[in-house]
Design a protein around this motif. Structure first.
Motif, PDB file in Angstrom:
ATOM      1  N   ASP A  87      -7.084   8.876   0.532  1.00 16.80           N
ATOM      2  CA  ASP A  87      -6.141   8.655  -0.003  1.00 16.80           C
ATOM      3  C   ASP A  87      -5.167   7.598   0.770  1.00 16.80           C
ATOM      4  O   ASP A  87      -4.372   7.083   0.036  1.00 16.80           O
ATOM      5  N   VAL A  89      -2.662   5.205   2.386  1.00 14.49           N
ATOM      6  CA  VAL A  89      -2.703   3.230   2.594  1.00 14.49           C
ATOM      7  C   VAL A  89      -2.322   2.543   3.839  1.00 14.49           C
ATOM      8  O   VAL A  89      -2.096   2.049   3.809  1.00 14.49           O
ATOM      9  N   ASP A  90      -1.501   4.034   4.367  1.00 16.81           N
ATOM     10  CA  ASP A  90      -0.589   3.299   5.467  1.00 16.81           C
ATOM     11  C   ASP A  90      -0.981   3.639   6.616  1.00 16.81           C
ATOM     12  O   ASP A  90      -1.625   4.933   6.707  1.00 16.81           O
ATOM     13  N   ASP A  91      -1.969   2.922   7.582  1.00 19.18           N
ATOM     14  CA  ASP A  91      -2.678   3.318   8.808  1.00 19.18           C
ATOM     15  C   ASP A  91      -1.351   3.554   9.900  1.00 19.18           C
ATOM     16  O   ASP A  91      -1.877   5.360  10.399  1.00 19.18           O
TER      17      ASP A  91
END
Length: 152
Positions: A87, A89-91
């Motif tokens: 879930d 989305v930001d590395d």
């Protein structure tokens, strides 16, 4: 949050003081502590901890109302579940989340790294012969935790 402070009896008073200082906010109180402190918490709090069917734990004090008991390991488990579902989305967030989980698991829960475990089970290590006895409970807990995270 409790890491070194084991005076759990002051928890309802602390909750009440916070509510009084910020009286325009609705509060949900959570006592966050290392899982190894659950025995100490059970021994010193009155009323005792209510364990609900859904796995949540709660202490209901008259002064502050209910306070949810949450262990650091529960937080790491929830973060790992988010990471495993994909879930994120930001590395950057994901990298920090993995680091957070590792910190909780190693430094707060006392889990051992794979190289340490390998050294402990190596029969040629004379110096390491006492250590497995000392950490056997932690290793059992670690194995149970990891199996539950992997769905085994």
């Amino acid at each position: 949050m409790k890491l070194g402070d084991e005076n759990y009896r002051k928890t309802p008073e602390t909750a009440r003081l916070i509510e009084r200082h910020y009286d325009d906010v609705r509060w949900d109180h959570i006592l966050l502590l290392p899982k190894r402190q659950r025995g100490r918490l059970n021994a010193v709090v009155s009323p005792s901890i209510d364990e609900h069917a859904d796995g949540t734990r709660e202490i209901v004090w008259d002064e502050s109302g209910p306070i949810t008991v949450l262990y650091w390991q529960d937080v790491a488990t929830a973060v790992r579940a988010v990471l495993q579902r994909g879930d994120v989305v930001d590395d950057h967030w994901a990298a920090n989340a993995y680091l957070f989980c590792a910190t909780v698991e190693q430094h707060i829960s006392g889990f051992q790294s794979q190289p340490v475990i390998d050294r402990m089970v190596d029969p040629s290590g004379v110096v390491e012969t006492v250590r497995p006895i000392v950490v056997s409970d932690a290793l059992d807990e670690q194995l149970t935790y990891l199996r539950s995270r992997l769905g085994l």
